[in-house]
Write a protein that holds these residues in place. Structure first.
Motif, mmCIF file in Angstrom:
data_model
loop_
_atom_site.group_PDB
_atom_site.id
_atom_site.type_symbol
_atom_site.label_atom_id
_atom_site.label_comp_id
_atom_site.label_asym_id
_atom_site.label_seq_id
_atom_site.Cartn_x
_atom_site.Cartn_y
_atom_site.Cartn_z
ATOM 1 N N UNK A 87 0.831 -1.201 0.000
ATOM 2 C CA UNK A 87 0.000 0.000 0.000
ATOM 3 C C UNK A 87 0.868 1.254 0.000
ATOM 4 N N UNK A 88 1.988 1.197 0.696
ATOM 5 C CA UNK A 88 2.931 2.315 0.691
ATOM 6 C C UNK A 88 3.505 2.553 -0.693
ATOM 7 N N UNK A 89 3.877 1.468 -1.382
ATOM 8 C CA UNK A 89 4.384 1.590 -2.752
ATOM 9 C C UNK A 89 3.316 2.176 -3.668
ATOM 10 N N UNK A 90 2.101 1.720 -3.515
ATOM 11 C CA UNK A 90 0.986 2.191 -4.335
ATOM 12 C C UNK A 90 0.759 3.698 -4.121
ATOM 13 N N UNK A 91 0.762 4.089 -2.868
ATOM 14 C CA UNK A 91 0.554 5.504 -2.544
ATOM 15 C C UNK A 91 1.676 6.360 -3.129
ATOM 16 N N UNK A 92 2.910 5.893 -3.025
ATOM 17 C CA UNK A 92 4.045 6.638 -3.576
ATOM 18 C C UNK A 92 3.928 6.774 -5.093
ATOM 19 N N UNK A 94 1.123 6.694 -6.826
ATOM 20 C CA UNK A 94 0.010 7.599 -7.133
ATOM 21 C C UNK A 94 0.450 9.062 -6.982
ATOM 22 N N UNK A 95 1.229 9.345 -5.949
ATOM 23 C CA UNK A 95 1.740 10.701 -5.753
ATOM 24 C C UNK A 95 2.642 11.119 -6.899
ATOM 25 N N UNK A 96 3.482 10.173 -7.321
ATOM 26 C CA UNK A 96 4.401 10.458 -8.414
ATOM 27 C C UNK A 96 3.643 10.704 -9.709
ATOM 28 N N UNK A 97 2.539 9.967 -9.907
ATOM 29 C CA UNK A 97 1.745 10.140 -11.127
ATOM 30 C C UNK A 97 1.061 11.500 -11.149
ATOM 31 N N UNK A 98 0.630 11.972 -9.990
ATOM 32 C CA UNK A 98 -0.062 13.272 -9.921
ATOM 33 C C UNK A 98 0.911 14.386 -10.175
#
Length: 98
Positions: A87-92, A94-98
């Protein structure tokens, strides 16, 4: 998978206040007081003496429940930690994509 099946069955029976011994052996109609570790099954005292189980590792039902409960909890903890990491990797990402 077999351990999880046994644990689920035990949990349901414990919630209802029942014990494994009440179920009984299908062949001998004896209480299931022993857990055969090799087959992952509850067996009666008569089955324990049969050729099919004689050389297998055995535990009393209560000991088997405690042993497998500990193993399941350890695996569950490892899975929770792995999930949190993913979940931490996913969140990171998603932040990078934004």
């Amino acid at each position: 998978a077999r351990v999880l099946e046994v644990a689920k069955r035990l949990s349901l029976r414990a919630a209802r206040g029942e014990t494994v011994e009440e179920e009984g052996c299908e062949r001998h109609r004896e209480p299931l007081k022993i857990f055969c570790k090799d087959d992952g099954a509850f067996i009666c005292v008569i089955c324990r003496e049969s050729r099919a189980h004689r050389s297998h590792a055995m535990l009393p039902v209560r000991d088997a429940v405690q042993e497998y409960k500990g193993q399941i909890q350890a695996h569950l903890q490892a899975l929770k930690e792995e999930r949190d990491k993913l979940l931490g990797f996913r969140e990171a990402e998603m932040r990078r994509s934004w």
